[in-house]
Write an enzyme that holds these catalytic residues in place. Structure first.
Site, PDB file in Angstrom:
ATOM      1  N   VAL A   1       0.884  12.707  -2.419  1.00 17.35           N
ATOM      2  CA  VAL A   1       0.092  12.452  -2.674  1.00 17.35           C
ATOM      3  C   VAL A   1       0.024  10.756  -2.489  1.00 17.35           C
ATOM      4  O   VAL A   1       0.263   9.856  -3.375  1.00 17.35           O
ATOM      5  CB  VAL A   1      -1.108  12.765  -3.576  1.00 17.35           C
ATOM      6  CG1 VAL A   1      -2.775  12.823  -3.138  1.00 17.35           C
ATOM      7  CG2 VAL A   1      -0.814  14.604  -4.036  1.00 17.35           C
ATOM      8  N   CYS A   2      -1.427  10.662  -1.403  1.00 20.17           N
ATOM      9  CA  CYS A   2      -1.325   9.057  -1.007  1.00 20.17           C
ATOM     10  C   CYS A   2       0.020   7.866  -1.281  1.00 20.17           C
ATOM     11  O   CYS A   2       0.551   8.598  -0.658  1.00 20.17           O
ATOM     12  CB  CYS A   2      -2.238   8.838  -2.189  1.00 20.17           C
ATOM     13  SG  CYS A   2      -3.070   6.497  -2.360  1.00 20.17           S
ATOM     14  N   THR A   3      -0.434   6.795  -1.726  1.00 23.77           N
ATOM     15  CA  THR A   3       0.765   6.369  -1.513  1.00 23.77           C
ATOM     16  C   THR A   3       2.248   6.994  -2.579  1.00 23.77           C
ATOM     17  O   THR A   3       3.358   6.272  -2.650  1.00 23.77           O
ATOM     18  CB  THR A   3       0.948   4.928  -2.189  1.00 23.77           C
ATOM     19  OG1 THR A   3       0.529   4.819  -3.085  1.00 23.77           O
ATOM     20  CG2 THR A   3      -0.350   4.074  -1.727  1.00 23.77           C
TER      21      THR A   3
END
Length: 319
Positions: free
Chosen positions: A104-106
Site C-alpha cells: 500500500v502506498c510507499t
C-alpha cells in the site's frame, strides 16, 4: 473454504490508514463470512510502533514468530523511506513464501528494495513514482492506476487506494456480494477499478496561474459536451489560438486537447457508474457525439467498452 491468514507488517512511522484500511476490509469480510480470514499484525521485535500521525499500534507478534501468511501486506509511510535493514532482509526471505504479496502506498519501495518487484509492473503514491522508477530500474512503474496486479504481487497507490485493492482481493477470494457488503459498511465505493487514475482530470493537471486560463479549465469541466476546440477555448480566454495552446500547456503541464479528453472520459465514466442513461445519451452529453467515438476512447484509455465498463463497475442495486 480454508481460513486465509492476512499478515500486516508494522514499523515506526508507518502510515496508519495504510494499515487500518485493509485491516477493516478483511476483518469486515470475516464478519460477513466467518472462517475466511485471520488478520494479524507484526513488527520486527513485536514491540509497539508509532505511526506517522502519532498513533501507537500494538502488534500481535514479532515478525520472526510469524508463519508464512496467505496474504502479506506491506504498508507505506514516512518509515518506508529509511527502513530498518532487518525489515528488508525479512521481506526478501519471507515475501516469496506468501501466496499473495501486497503493498500500500510507499510500501512498494520496501518491496522493491527487497528485490520483490524486479521484472514486474507496479505503482505507488504519485509523489514517489519517479523515485521508485529511478532507484529501481528493474521495476516497470506505472504512475497512473490506483492499483496494479502482476501475478501474485499487487501494489496500490496512496493511502485510501489500499482499501480499493483490499476490496478487489476480497471479491476475488469470496464473491462480489461479500465485497459489496464490506464496502457499504465502510461507506466507500466498490466500483473503483484498478485502472482508475490516481487523480481526476482537474487534479492531474496543474491549476493555471492566470485567471482567464483557470476560467477555461472550470468551463471545460462544467461543459464537456460543448465545443471545446482550441479556437473556441482561446476565444473564451481572449487569446489567439496559438498563444492559448502554448500558455495552457505551460501553466497546466498538458495540452488543451489532452485535458479535454481526460475531462470527457471522466464525465462519461461517472454517468455510466451513477446513472441509467443510455450509452448514446452519455456519449452526447460527454462531448463524444457518437457511441462509436466514445467506445474508441474507452478502449484506448481503459481497454474496455463503455457497456462492459458499466457492467463491471456500476454498483448493484440495493434490495
Amino acid at each position: 473454504m480454508a481460513q486465509r491468514t492476512v499478515l500486516v507488517v508494522l514499523f515506526d512511522a508507518v502510515q496508519s490508514l495504510d494499515v487500518t484500511g485493509p485491516v477493516e476490509v478483511f476483518t469486515g469480510a470475516e464478519k460477513h463470512t466467518p472462517g475466511t480470514y485471520r488478520v494479524r499484525t507484526a513488527s520486527l521485535d513485536g514491540a509497539p510502533v508509532r505511526t506517522s500521525s502519532g498513533l501507537t499500534l500494538v502488534p500481535d507478534r514479532a515478525l520472526t514468530a510469524a508463519r508464512a501468511p496467505d496474504t502479506l501486506i506491506v504498508p507505506g509511510g514516512e518509515g518506508s523511506r529509511h527502513p530498518d535493514p532487518r525489515l528488508i532482509d525479512w521481506l526478501r526471505e519471507h515475501g516469496p513464501r506468501a501466496r499473495r504479496l501486497v503493498s500500500v502506498c510507499t510500501g512498494a519501495i520496501l518491496l522493491a528494495r527487497a528485490g520483490l518487484l524486479d521484472g514486474r509492473r507496479a505503482t505507488t503514491h504519485w509523489a514517489y513514482c519517479d523515485r521508485l522508477a529511478r532507484d529501481h530500474p528493474a521495476v516497470d512503474v506505472d504512475p497512473d492506476p490506483i492499483f496494479v496486479r502482476d501475478g501474485r504481487v499487487a501494489t496500490s497507490a496512496g493511502v485510501t487506494s489500499g482499501i480499493d485493492l483490499a476490496l478487489a482481493l476480497v471479491e476475488e477470494d469470496l464473491d462480489r456480494d461479500a465485497a459489496l457488503t464490506v464496502a457499504r459498511h465502510l461507506v466507500v465505493f466498490l466500483r473503483r477499478p484498478g485502472n482508475q487514475a490516481q487523480f481526476s482530470a482537474q487534479l492531474a493537471a496543474q491549476t493555471a496561474r492566470r485567471a482567464p486560463l483557470r476560467e477555461v479549465q472550470r468551463w471545460i469541466s462544467e461543459h464537456p459536451g460543448a465545443d471545446l476546440s482550441v479556437e473556441s477555448l482561446a476565444a473564451r480566454a481572449g487569446f489567439s489560438p496559438r498563444h492559448f495552446a502554448r500558455a495552457f500547456q505551460a501553466e497546466t503541464g498538458t495540452t488543451p486537447g489532452r485535458y479535454v479528453d481526460r475531462v470527457r472520459l471522466e464525465h462519461a465514466r461517472r454517468l455510466l457508474e451513477d446513472t441509467g442513461d443510455g450509452v448514446e445519451e452519455v456519449s452526447r452529453v460527454s462531448g463524444y457525439g457518437t457511441p462509436e467515438a466514445m467506445r474508441r476512447a474507452f478502449v484506448k484509455a481503459l481497454g474496455t467498452s463503455p457497456a462492459e465498463y458499466r457492467r463491471r463497475f456500476r454498483p448493484a442495486p440495493v434490495r
